[in-house]
Design a protein around this motif. Structure first.
Motif, mmCIF file in Angstrom:
data_model
loop_
_atom_site.group_PDB
_atom_site.id
_atom_site.type_symbol
_atom_site.label_atom_id
_atom_site.label_comp_id
_atom_site.label_asym_id
_atom_site.label_seq_id
_atom_site.Cartn_x
_atom_site.Cartn_y
_atom_site.Cartn_z
ATOM 1 N N PHE A 205 14.073 -14.052 81.678
ATOM 2 C CA PHE A 205 14.351 -12.621 81.838
ATOM 3 C C PHE A 205 15.848 -12.321 81.665
ATOM 4 O O PHE A 205 16.253 -11.166 81.710
ATOM 5 N N ASP B 28 -3.130 -28.820 81.681
ATOM 6 C CA ASP B 28 -1.913 -28.693 80.870
ATOM 7 C C ASP B 28 -0.819 -27.935 81.600
ATOM 8 O O ASP B 28 -0.016 -27.233 80.975
ATOM 9 N N GLY C 206 -3.058 -23.692 75.310
ATOM 10 C CA GLY C 206 -3.200 -24.800 76.253
ATOM 11 C C GLY C 206 -2.159 -24.760 77.358
ATOM 12 O O GLY C 206 -2.420 -25.181 78.475
ATOM 13 N N SER D 293 0.168 -23.461 80.354
ATOM 14 C CA SER D 293 -0.034 -22.469 81.405
ATOM 15 C C SER D 293 1.302 -22.044 81.996
ATOM 16 O O SER D 293 2.340 -22.601 81.660
ATOM 17 N N CYS D 294 1.252 -21.057 82.854
ATOM 18 C CA CYS D 294 2.426 -20.460 83.484
ATOM 19 C C CYS D 294 3.364 -21.540 83.987
ATOM 20 O O CYS D 294 2.900 -22.468 84.632
ATOM 21 N N PRO D 295 4.661 -21.472 83.741
ATOM 22 C CA PRO D 295 5.416 -20.363 83.145
ATOM 23 C C PRO D 295 5.707 -20.558 81.657
ATOM 24 O O PRO D 295 6.490 -19.810 81.096
ATOM 25 N N MET D 296 5.105 -21.577 81.052
ATOM 26 C CA MET D 296 5.530 -21.975 79.711
ATOM 27 C C MET D 296 5.349 -20.909 78.618
ATOM 28 O O MET D 296 6.227 -20.789 77.761
ATOM 29 N N VAL E 112 5.782 -17.705 78.664
ATOM 30 C CA VAL E 112 6.928 -16.789 78.733
ATOM 31 C C VAL E 112 8.225 -17.519 78.385
ATOM 32 O O VAL E 112 9.040 -17.038 77.591
ATOM 33 N N VAL E 113 8.397 -18.699 78.972
ATOM 34 C CA VAL E 113 9.635 -19.456 78.775
ATOM 35 C C VAL E 113 9.807 -19.833 77.298
ATOM 36 O O VAL E 113 10.893 -19.701 76.728
ATOM 37 N N LYS F 252 10.606 -16.771 75.132
ATOM 38 C CA LYS F 252 12.028 -16.429 75.248
ATOM 39 C C LYS F 252 12.882 -17.319 74.340
ATOM 40 O O LYS F 252 13.748 -16.832 73.614
ATOM 41 N N SER F 253 12.616 -18.624 74.360
ATOM 42 C CA SER F 253 13.400 -19.541 73.528
ATOM 43 C C SER F 253 13.180 -19.250 72.051
ATOM 44 O O SER F 253 14.123 -19.297 71.257
ATOM 45 N N GLY G 31 5.131 -8.044 81.166
ATOM 46 C CA GLY G 31 6.145 -7.884 82.219
ATOM 47 C C GLY G 31 7.494 -8.413 81.788
ATOM 48 O O GLY G 31 8.528 -7.789 82.046
ATOM 49 N N TRP G 32 7.457 -9.550 81.119
ATOM 50 C CA TRP G 32 8.711 -10.142 80.652
ATOM 51 C C TRP G 32 9.387 -9.224 79.634
ATOM 52 O O TRP G 32 10.594 -8.967 79.718
ATOM 53 N N GLY H 13 10.934 -6.177 81.187
ATOM 54 C CA GLY H 13 12.064 -6.433 82.088
ATOM 55 C C GLY H 13 13.229 -7.140 81.423
ATOM 56 O O GLY H 13 14.197 -7.496 82.083
ATOM 57 N N THR H 14 13.131 -7.368 80.127
ATOM 58 C CA THR H 14 14.157 -8.129 79.431
ATOM 59 C C THR H 14 14.817 -7.278 78.353
ATOM 60 O O THR H 14 14.123 -6.628 77.573
#
Lengths: 190, 81
Positions: free
Chosen positions: A67, A129, B15, B17-20, B22-23, B26-27, B53-54, B57-58
């Motif tokens: 964020f 995963d 495959g 799951s959270c938080p990957m 979104v993360v 971003k990258s 949401g990301w 908020g970004t």
């Protein structure tokens, strides 16, 4: 009295130039204050070192970095295990005292049971995963999250600076954490 | 479906799951130029809410569209600055 009054009012009333200087000063201070607060900040204190409790600070830290937050995570007491390169790969989960686990406490307390519940959880993490603790730390570091290792805990546990992941900040204490918390928009104790 | 947008890059986080999701989004968006669109393919049901949401908020990103397929959730994110 009559002679004091004109003198006092002359002293109290600032000149136009003084007022202008004061306005400039305040405008500068305001500009500085608002520009410094441009980046949002999050400060997390990580105090737990079980497998389940290692996840929340790392997930929130990496997500906040996505964020655009400047994130610091201060690891103290058992939370320091998360930053320990070797020990972070062997974090344990116990079902003792956790009524949500499918094992009664009396059984969970038997020798070797923590290993069983940990294996069970690790299998679930693998099947789903879900990122490992190591992956989350490496990802967070790549994204600019600052991980801080509490110096007092390092000394207490007899750890060495080299025991931690590359990029972890050592030599910091509660005052550093407090300063980060004071400046942060979000503060969490996990 | 994807022909609606001029996609620059596709990020496959199926495959993960959270938080990957979104993360990694971003990258991936960091590597794009202004105005370019990233397509994100995810199987994480939470990615619908999380990427929305990301994006809101970004700074510098805009959610163009989200599509819910049978198994795959597709997100289109534009880099705006």
């Amino acid at each position: 009295m009559s002679t004091d009054t004109p003198d006092a009012s002359a002293d109290d009333t600032p000149s136009r130039a003084e007022l202008a200087a004061r306005v400039d000063e305040l405008e500068d201070a305001l500009a500085e204050a608002t520009s410094e607060d441009d980046a949002k900040k999050m400060s997390i204190i990580a105090t737990k070192g079980t497998l389940d409790m290692a996840y929340p600070p790392l997930i929130l830290a990496s997500t906040a970095a996505a964020f655009g937050y400047e994130v610091t995570v201060f690891h103290t007491f058992w939370g320091l295990e998360i930053l320990h390169e070797e020990r972070s790969k062997n974090l344990k989960l116990s079902s003792v005292g956790n009524p949500n686990m499918p094992v009664p406490n009396a059984v969970a307390a038997l020798p070797g049971m923590d290993r069983v519940t940990t294996k069970m959880m690790e299998k679930k993490i693998d099947d789903n995963d879900t990122a490992t603790i190591e992956e989350l730390i490496e990802t967070s570091l790549d994204m600019g999250v600052e991980f801080q290792a509490c110096q007092m805990t390092i000394d207490l546990m007899d750890y060495d600076e080299d025991d931690f992941y590359d990029g972890v900040t050592t030599g910091v204490g509660a005052a550093t954490a407090l300063q980060d918390m004071a400046e942060a928009d979000i503060q969490l104790l996990v | 479906m994807s022909a609606d947008y001029d996609i620059t890059e596709t990020l496959d986080v199926k495959g993960a799951s959270c938080p990957m999701p979104v993360v990694k989004t971003k990258s991936a968006i960091d590597d794009l130029a202004e105005g370019e669109i990233l397509e994100v393919l995810a199987t994480d049901a939470g990615s619908m809410s999380d990427i929305e949401g990301w994006a809101s908020g970004t700074a510098g990103v805009e959610l163009v569209d989200q599509q819910e397929g049978d198994d795959v959730y597709t997100h289109y994110v534009r880099k705006t600055e």
